[in-house]
Design a protein around this motif. Sequence first.
Motif, PDB file in Angstrom:
ATOM      1  N   ASN A  41     -11.626   1.534   7.081  1.00 13.70           N
ATOM      2  CA  ASN A  41     -10.339   1.156   6.512  1.00 13.70           C
ATOM      3  C   ASN A  41      -9.178   1.798   7.267  1.00 13.70           C
ATOM      4  O   ASN A  41      -9.264   2.949   7.718  1.00 13.70           O
ATOM      5  CB  ASN A  41     -10.274   1.543   5.037  1.00 13.70           C
ATOM      6  N   ALA A  42      -8.086   1.038   7.385  1.00 14.19           N
ATOM      7  CA  ALA A  42      -6.863   1.528   8.019  1.00 14.19           C
ATOM      8  C   ALA A  42      -5.703   1.620   7.036  1.00 14.19           C
ATOM      9  O   ALA A  42      -4.843   2.486   7.157  1.00 14.19           O
ATOM     10  CB  ALA A  42      -6.470   0.608   9.175  1.00 14.19           C
ATOM     11  N   TRP A  43      -5.685   0.703   6.057  1.00 14.31           N
ATOM     12  CA  TRP A  43      -4.627   0.670   5.050  1.00 14.31           C
ATOM     13  C   TRP A  43      -5.252   0.498   3.669  1.00 14.31           C
ATOM     14  O   TRP A  43      -6.169  -0.310   3.502  1.00 14.31           O
ATOM     15  CB  TRP A  43      -3.678  -0.505   5.290  1.00 14.31           C
ATOM     16  N   SER A  45      -4.240  -0.078  -0.563  1.00 17.59           N
ATOM     17  CA  SER A  45      -3.210  -0.456  -1.524  1.00 17.59           C
ATOM     18  C   SER A  45      -3.459   0.235  -2.856  1.00 17.59           C
ATOM     19  O   SER A  45      -4.619   0.378  -3.281  1.00 17.59           O
ATOM     20  CB  SER A  45      -3.215  -1.972  -1.733  1.00 17.59           C
ATOM     21  N   ALA A  74      -7.648  -3.300   0.558  1.00 20.53           N
ATOM     22  CA  ALA A  74      -7.700  -2.522   1.797  1.00 20.53           C
ATOM     23  C   ALA A  74      -7.743  -3.481   2.988  1.00 20.53           C
ATOM     24  O   ALA A  74      -8.179  -4.622   2.873  1.00 20.53           O
ATOM     25  CB  ALA A  74      -8.923  -1.600   1.815  1.00 20.53           C
ATOM     26  N   ASP A 119      -0.878  -5.730  10.064  1.00 20.18           N
ATOM     27  CA  ASP A 119      -2.054  -5.760   9.187  1.00 20.18           C
ATOM     28  C   ASP A 119      -1.701  -5.438   7.738  1.00 20.18           C
ATOM     29  O   ASP A 119      -2.319  -5.965   6.800  1.00 20.18           O
ATOM     30  CB  ASP A 119      -3.100  -4.764   9.691  1.00 20.18           C
ATOM     31  N   GLU A 120      -0.713  -4.559   7.540  1.00 15.44           N
ATOM     32  CA  GLU A 120      -0.356  -4.157   6.177  1.00 15.44           C
ATOM     33  C   GLU A 120       0.184  -5.323   5.350  1.00 15.44           C
ATOM     34  O   GLU A 120       0.173  -5.274   4.113  1.00 15.44           O
ATOM     35  CB  GLU A 120       0.652  -3.009   6.202  1.00 15.44           C
ATOM     36  N   GLU A 301       7.943  -0.959   2.829  1.00 14.35           N
ATOM     37  CA  GLU A 301       6.755  -0.243   2.353  1.00 14.35           C
ATOM     38  C   GLU A 301       7.083   1.234   2.142  1.00 14.35           C
ATOM     39  O   GLU A 301       7.850   1.824   2.910  1.00 14.35           O
ATOM     40  CB  GLU A 301       5.599  -0.364   3.360  1.00 14.35           C
ATOM     41  N   VAL A 303       5.016   4.440   2.403  1.00 15.86           N
ATOM     42  CA  VAL A 303       3.720   4.741   3.007  1.00 15.86           C
ATOM     43  C   VAL A 303       3.402   6.235   2.856  1.00 15.86           C
ATOM     44  O   VAL A 303       4.206   7.094   3.219  1.00 15.86           O
ATOM     45  CB  VAL A 303       3.693   4.365   4.500  1.00 15.86           C
ATOM     46  N   THR A 310      -4.059   9.339  -1.819  1.00 18.01           N
ATOM     47  CA  THR A 310      -4.190   8.097  -2.593  1.00 18.01           C
ATOM     48  C   THR A 310      -3.914   8.265  -4.086  1.00 18.01           C
ATOM     49  O   THR A 310      -3.122   7.495  -4.652  1.00 18.01           O
ATOM     50  CB  THR A 310      -5.582   7.480  -2.370  1.00 18.01           C
ATOM     51  N   LEU A 327       1.717   1.946  -0.104  1.00 17.43           N
ATOM     52  CA  LEU A 327       0.520   1.882   0.736  1.00 17.43           C
ATOM     53  C   LEU A 327       0.100   3.290   1.157  1.00 17.43           C
ATOM     54  O   LEU A 327       0.923   4.201   1.227  1.00 17.43           O
ATOM     55  CB  LEU A 327       0.786   1.059   1.994  1.00 17.43           C
ATOM     56  N   LYS A 329      -1.841   4.985   4.452  1.00 21.13           N
ATOM     57  CA  LYS A 329      -2.304   4.731   5.808  1.00 21.13           C
ATOM     58  C   LYS A 329      -3.316   5.794   6.199  1.00 21.13           C
ATOM     59  O   LYS A 329      -3.036   6.990   6.135  1.00 21.13           O
ATOM     60  CB  LYS A 329      -1.120   4.745   6.794  1.00 21.13           C
TER      61      LYS A 329
END
Length: 330
Positions: A41-43, A45, A74, A119-120, A301, A303, A310, A327, A329
């Motif tokens: 995973n990179a992002w 939610s 994600a 991507d986000e 966003e 971030v 998270t 988000l 990251k």
Amino acid sequence: MNKTRAWHLKSRPTGMPHIGNFELMESDLPPLEDGMVRVRNAWLSVDPYMRGRMNDVKSYVPPFQVGAPLQGGAVGKVVESRAPDLQPGDTVFHMLGWREEAVAPAGAFNKVPAMGVGDEQWLGNLGLTGATAYFGLLRTADAKGGDVVFVSAAAGAVGSAVVQIAKVKGMTVIGSAGGPEKCAWVKELGADAAVDYKAGPLVKALQAAAPKGIDVYFDNVGGDHLDAAFATARNNARFAICGMIDSYNGGEPASFRYIMRVISARISIKGFIYTDYMSEMSQFYAEMGGWIAAGQVKSRETVRAGLEATPQAFLDLFTGGNTGKMLVKL
């Protein structure tokens, strides 16, 4: 064997969640079998609806289980695959968030189309957020050009998308937000008026912004916002009920002081979730993708960095800690 870290639900919250309800744990990823892929995973939610899944009650999605990994939207990259349709390097979006890596059947992942966006965006205006705004406004509320639309939480992820979609479609838009800075951003998005719900009585402020009343209310908040919408609704107004964040943690419900106007103004009220409209997703992607490419729909966003951030990012949704989409990251 590959390992991953994931946030687990340690205990069910009572009222407002706190950090102690979550636990970060390391575990072994299962071996890759035929038809399965591994995604890094990179992002990630975090979204208000996740609060409801932390309760052990029946809803439109199953509740999170105590001791099990949490889930959420994600975006990541395939790093290993035993499925023909997904190859290492492919970017995918999926619902196995709150973790570093995920292993699952290929059907759990959706390959990101080549649309030239970050991507986000697949967690924002091209994802659940944008689809919720699009279908709630245009299908559930049947909003059309010329309508006067009131949007609560207009500086949030869904609300900010509603504001822009409504303007693209030729509507007059009034958005509510908390504080001068957020209200200024709502105006930047194109809203005809922005109401600061922290500055005074909301009913009076909305009636001043919409002296002839509202045709559509897009509800993200409930509470006094819903009451103000009842007070200001024109005949045959349509309310799309998306979320009632005011009550997610056991807050006081709306007073419904003006609910009798449902009868006199013949107000229609309908709840929805975006998956009600899955058969229309191709139309959503086409329209929203075009608006984003043309600069007609923009995003902002908030971030947070790193998996460790998270839970706090999630908690901050309930205290106005985000402008636009929240988000994480990795």
